[in-house]
Enzyme design. Structure first.
Site, mmCIF file in Angstrom:
data_model
loop_
_atom_site.group_PDB
_atom_site.id
_atom_site.type_symbol
_atom_site.label_atom_id
_atom_site.label_comp_id
_atom_site.label_asym_id
_atom_site.label_seq_id
_atom_site.Cartn_x
_atom_site.Cartn_y
_atom_site.Cartn_z
ATOM 1 N N LYS A 21 5.568 0.839 10.038
ATOM 2 C CA LYS A 21 4.864 1.803 9.498
ATOM 3 C C LYS A 21 4.862 3.123 10.099
ATOM 4 O O LYS A 21 5.056 4.045 9.657
ATOM 5 C CB LYS A 21 4.056 1.282 7.964
ATOM 6 C CG LYS A 21 5.090 1.170 6.664
ATOM 7 C CD LYS A 21 3.808 1.177 5.653
ATOM 8 C CE LYS A 21 3.819 0.307 4.381
ATOM 9 N NZ LYS A 21 2.485 0.330 3.904
ATOM 10 N N ARG A 30 6.059 -12.426 9.522
ATOM 11 C CA ARG A 30 7.000 -11.064 9.123
ATOM 12 C C ARG A 30 8.391 -10.981 9.540
ATOM 13 O O ARG A 30 8.656 -11.788 11.123
ATOM 14 C CB ARG A 30 5.612 -9.513 8.930
ATOM 15 C CG ARG A 30 5.517 -9.636 10.798
ATOM 16 C CD ARG A 30 4.878 -8.673 10.793
ATOM 17 N NE ARG A 30 5.079 -7.662 10.011
ATOM 18 C CZ ARG A 30 3.407 -7.100 10.067
ATOM 19 N NH1 ARG A 30 2.652 -7.232 10.003
ATOM 20 N NH2 ARG A 30 3.735 -5.697 9.047
ATOM 21 N N GLU A 85 0.839 -0.936 -0.089
ATOM 22 C CA GLU A 85 -0.154 -0.138 -0.028
ATOM 23 C C GLU A 85 0.779 1.251 -0.163
ATOM 24 O O GLU A 85 1.605 1.247 0.778
ATOM 25 C CB GLU A 85 -0.665 -0.099 1.684
ATOM 26 C CG GLU A 85 -1.690 1.583 0.981
ATOM 27 C CD GLU A 85 -2.520 1.065 2.279
ATOM 28 O OE1 GLU A 85 -2.113 1.031 3.703
ATOM 29 O OE2 GLU A 85 -3.796 2.440 2.305
#
Length: 559
Positions: free
Chosen positions: A273, A263, A37
């Site tokens: 983020k 992850r 994204e």
RNA sequence: AGGGGUAUCGCCAAGCGGUAAGGCAACGGGUUUUGAUCCCGUCAUGCGGAGGUUCGAAUCCUCCUACCCCUGCCA
């Protein structure tokens, strides 16, 4: 990159693919995608996903798409898109065809939403956000059906049309799937698939004021692109039943499958983020590409190479178990690359004046030194020698400690690539600080061992009269705690390392380092690996320390 | 009894019923005009725990424990 650059390692996803290939699923094709994204910069965790997706395609002769998952325009921007494209390229990967956007499929997605309404599988719900939360139930209690759940198809079609035409305020209603409000999997409790957002979209402008949710858009985009293996992280595992439900209930062209992996967590840093954005927004670091940031652009400016990052991703593997990788692993990867590929140079970071009392005033010699001790193909460099030299303050002690291999009063040490010198006199200022060393040099020791005595060791140096002024930025880990997010009562900001950046403004480097291009890597002998920073000017070079050399002396001292 | 996952050396990670790979780190030693690199060696009778099946279990079964994810009209 070619197939030869594909990861040698294997993992559970490769095993699944090999089974699929054996059964000739998807006509033997492997198509993956990397779907960021555009709401922030890519970081080392994304690198793991990029290497997995692109590396897998490479390994099996398939393709990997770069697709921006841009269904939430309010948080996204072109700046992020540009940075992501730049970073993926820099890492060395090529995507199939054009860059893709989920927004490319908005019309198809809309048509499919209408299809679901007509099938009686989706409805427009006028519950507001708070009500919806209440109706959803909890982790342990079933939800309840919305009072709007059983509206007629025509009514739903009409409301959805109104949503699309912009006739309704944000939040007044949403389009939901009609699945099961009592499902133990909360994602199946009539998830919202379209919401009203009167927002300008960076790709589609003002064409739309309703936007599909991740769940509705992602799998269908995968199907439209012919993705065979849709690889995502573990937190999406609970979404897989929904992913599959949509694929089954929509006339999609192919059937992609979702697989999840853990992850990356790296100690002494963060890979959220949101928090990285906070570091930038609140000026705790200079920008997204601050060399202390675990972003791809930060690592790049720090001096990391694409090959080292890829090797790191190969080293850590791909599994479904959560863990935290030691930063030493990343450092090992970059040292490995730079040891083989970075030319050597000398730079004195904290200069101490050395005057060779028996070296002729005004005389200058140039020595040819290999750029690399083992790789002759890297050629040679010229270093200037003279009466006035500079050595590292750290390399002198009046009284040599045990096992000292540097210079001490009255003792001899080798100047790398040059002569052996002996410290004859220590000059101090009024405060008692050492400001200069008077030394003698032994003319017979150029390229030869001294006769009748031994030098303590080898130190680096530069000619004070012919050296390049530079600023050296010593970077260290950003946080003092291995897991800065672990403390429930404190912010990760409380654990920022005050010494994550130490600027040495008066360093001096050997002549050849003048005017070197940004991103050129060097090993400053005995110090570490450094890279030319874009802040460099004609007057002053700027070098960033990528990582130190392994330092067994430091270990001896700590014992 | 909400649901979904994961547990193999300090860290990452192979292993897929036949007797515990590898990498990082660490620790010894050798080479070295970088205390680097390189080389050699050491480093899990043990696989979250307890039972069970089997000639044989990290791998199969049962129970237990710990940790991670899920109640956005974020992704």
């Amino acid at each position: 990159m070619t197939k030869n650059d594909a990861p040698k390692s294997t993992n559970f996803i490769h095993q699944i693919i090999e089974q699929d290939l054996q059964q000739n699923l998807n006509d033997g094709k492997v198509v993956t995608r990397f779907p960021p994204e555009p709401n922030g910069y890519l970081h080392i965790g994304h690198a793991k996903s990029i290497c997995l997706n692109f590396g897998t395609a490479l390994k099996y002769g398939g393709e990997c798409n770069l697709r921006f998952d841009d269904t939430n325009p309010e948080k996204e921007s072109q700046e992020y898109i540009d940075s992501i494209i730049r970073d993926v390229r820099w890492l060395g990967f090529e995507w199939a065809g054009e860059v893709k956007y989920t927004s490319d499929y908005f019309q198809q997605l809309y048509d499919w939403a209408v299809h679901l309404i007509k099938e009686g599988k989706a409805y427009v719900d006028h519950l507001n956000a708070a009500e919806m939360r209440e109706y959803r139930g909890s982790l342990t209690e079933a939800g309840r059906n919305s009072p709007y759940r059983d509206r007629s198809v025509d009514e739903n079609l009409s409301f959805f049309e109104q949503m699309k035409k912009g006739e309704l305020e944000e939040g007044t209603c949403s389009l939901r799937l009609k699945i099961d409000m009592a499902s133990p999997n909360i994602n199946l409790r009539d998830p919202v698939i379209y919401r009203i957002r009167h927002a300008h979209h960076h790709q589609t402008g003002n064409d739309w004021c309703i936007y599909p949710s991740y769940d509705f858009a992602h799998g269908q985009s995968d199907a439209l692109e012919g993705i065979t293996h849709s690889i995502c992280t573990l937190e999406f595992e609970d979404h897989r039943p929904l992913y599959d439900w949509l694929i089954e209930n929509l006339p999609v062209p192919v059937v992609p499958r979702q697989y999840e992996f853990a992850r990356l967590n790296l100690n002494y840093t963060i890979t959220s983020k949101r928090k990285l954005k906070q570091l930038v927004d609140e000026k705790h670091v200079t920008n997204w590409d601050d060399p202390r940031m675990p972003t791809i652009s930060g690592l790049r400016r720090r001096g990391y190479t694409p090959a080292a990052i890829r090797q790191f991703c190969d080293m850590i593997g791909v599994t479904r178990s959560n863990g935290t990788v030691d930063m030493a692993m990343l450092e090992s990867a970059i040292r490995d690359d730079l040891d083989a590929n970075a030319p050597r140079a000398m730079c004195v970071t904290r200069p101490l004046k050395v005057t060779l009392v028996n070296y002729e005033e005004g005389k200058e010699e140039w020595f040819e030194l290999p750029a690399h001790p083992k790789d002759e193909s890297m050629g040679a460099r010229s270093v200037s020698f003279g009466r006035n030299l500079l050595i590292e303050q750290e390399d002198f002690e009046e009284v040599a400690p045990r096992k000292w291999k540097r210079l001490a009063a009255g003792e001899a040490v080798r100047l790398r690539g040059a002569y052996v010198i002996r410290c004859e006199e220590v000059i101090k200022n009024a405060e008692g600080e050492i400001i200069e060393l008077k030394c003698s040099y032994d003319p017979a020791t150029k390229g030869a061992n001294p006769e009748g005595y031994k030098a303590n060791g080898v130190i680096h140096w530069v000619n004070a009269d012919r050296s390049v002024p530079c600023e050296v930025r010593l970077y260290d880990r950003l946080f003092t705690e291995a897991n800065p997010e672990a403390d429930k009562d404190k912010s990760f900001l409380d654990f920022m390392n005050p010494e994550s950046l130490v600027v040495l403004a008066d360093a001096r480097a050997e002549p050849g380092l003048k005017d070197q291009a940004a991103e050129t890597n060097y090993q400053f002998e005995r110090l570490g690996y450094f890279v030319v920073d874009p802040d460099s000017t004609e007057e002053k070079m700027v070098f960033n320390r990528t990582v130190t050399l392994r330092d067994s002396w430091a270990k001896i001292q700590n014992n």
